[in-house]
Scaffold this active site. Sequence first.
Site, short mmCIF file in Angstrom:
data_model
loop_
_atom_site.label_atom_id
_atom_site.label_comp_id
_atom_site.label_asym_id
_atom_site.label_seq_id
_atom_site.Cartn_x
_atom_site.Cartn_y
_atom_site.Cartn_z
CB THR A 38 -0.88 -0.01 1.27
OG1 THR A 38 -1.77 -1.12 1.19
CG2 THR A 38 -1.68 1.27 1.42
NE ARG A 48 -9.07 -7.19 3.10
CZ ARG A 48 -8.00 -6.40 3.10
NH1 ARG A 48 -7.59 -5.81 1.99
NH2 ARG A 48 -7.32 -6.20 4.22
N GLY A 59 -10.29 -3.36 2.55
CA GLY A 59 -9.45 -3.19 3.73
C GLY A 59 -9.60 -1.81 4.35
CB THR A 117 1.06 0.47 4.95
OG1 THR A 117 1.38 -0.70 4.20
CG2 THR A 117 2.28 0.89 5.76
N GLY A 177 -5.09 -4.90 7.15
CA GLY A 177 -6.16 -3.93 7.25
C GLY A 177 -7.26 -4.23 8.23
#
Length: 350
Positions: free
Chosen positions: A197, A225, A227, A247, A250
Amino acid sequence: MKPRHVLFALAALGVASISHAAVSPVLVIHGGAGVIKRDMTPAREKAVRAAMTRALQDGHARLEAGKSALDAVTAALTVLEDDPNFNAGKGAVFTHDGRNELDAAIMDGYTLRAGAVAGVRRIKNPIVLARAVMDRTPHVMLSGDGAEAFAQSIGMRLVDPSYFRTGERWQQLQKALQEDAAKQPHADVETARHFGTVGAVALDAQGHLAAGTSTGGMTDKRWGRIGDSPLIGAGTYANSGCAVSGTGWGEFYIRTVAAHEICMKVTQMRVPLKRAAAEVINQEIPAMGGNGGAIALDADGHISIPFNTDGMYRGWIGGDGVPHVALYGDEDDGTAELPQPAPAESIAQP
């Protein structure tokens, strides 16, 4: 002077008036935390460092030109979304069904306005669309086909989903699928939970803060999904005194509302930034079984970059215009020598 009841109302929103000395603009970025060891090829390491440096320089150029913290965050994250070495934009990881589904969020600490997109598949730069959601709609989050329809309605060109594909990410998915078929746990942490991320936080010349985060999520994720990255308060949050981008794993950032928790500690409990960020990232999240990192910035320009993984792609740039980039856990990122936040008891109450 503001009436006392107005100050209390602002404080409840995390936007209490706090007197700060003039500070130089600052930009802090991350490119993910996780299994980052010194076994990267020299070419890969050089490319990652170069991309991080470009992101810092592009964002800082906006700040030097008098642009807003939002502009700096958008510019920095666009660079990282365009680089296949990160799990955002081009180079995003694949879902279980072999698709790239992208999430992003941005927040203006001065106004508490925010925009986010989730599960988009044809948006070249999700952070740009998240900014448009904030600036051009009455909403905070748009998802999937609806978000892409909005993008088209404002003239944003959609890209073919193949744009995001890279061979490395495809192979990570194949390995995960083989382990799924054999009913084996994912032996490779990077395959199971890729932490790539990207995020940015900035403080501009007007003293305003902003935060943004962009991601491709988890390798082999299922069932749509989503996060923490596009969830305001979980992976992304900013108010008048603090900005955070996270990051990591999540689900744990969502359950702790991690970014908001850090900022509330700073602005409401008057906890110094580094302590506030460390308490959430290195204590609360690991205690629940999660891991990862974050970047945090306060209205005085103090920086905190806590992480509890092997490494974290991280960097910052301040008033002198010199970019600082570090990748490994034992690597000096230059923040140790920066002025530290004042102890909590010495910070003036509103």
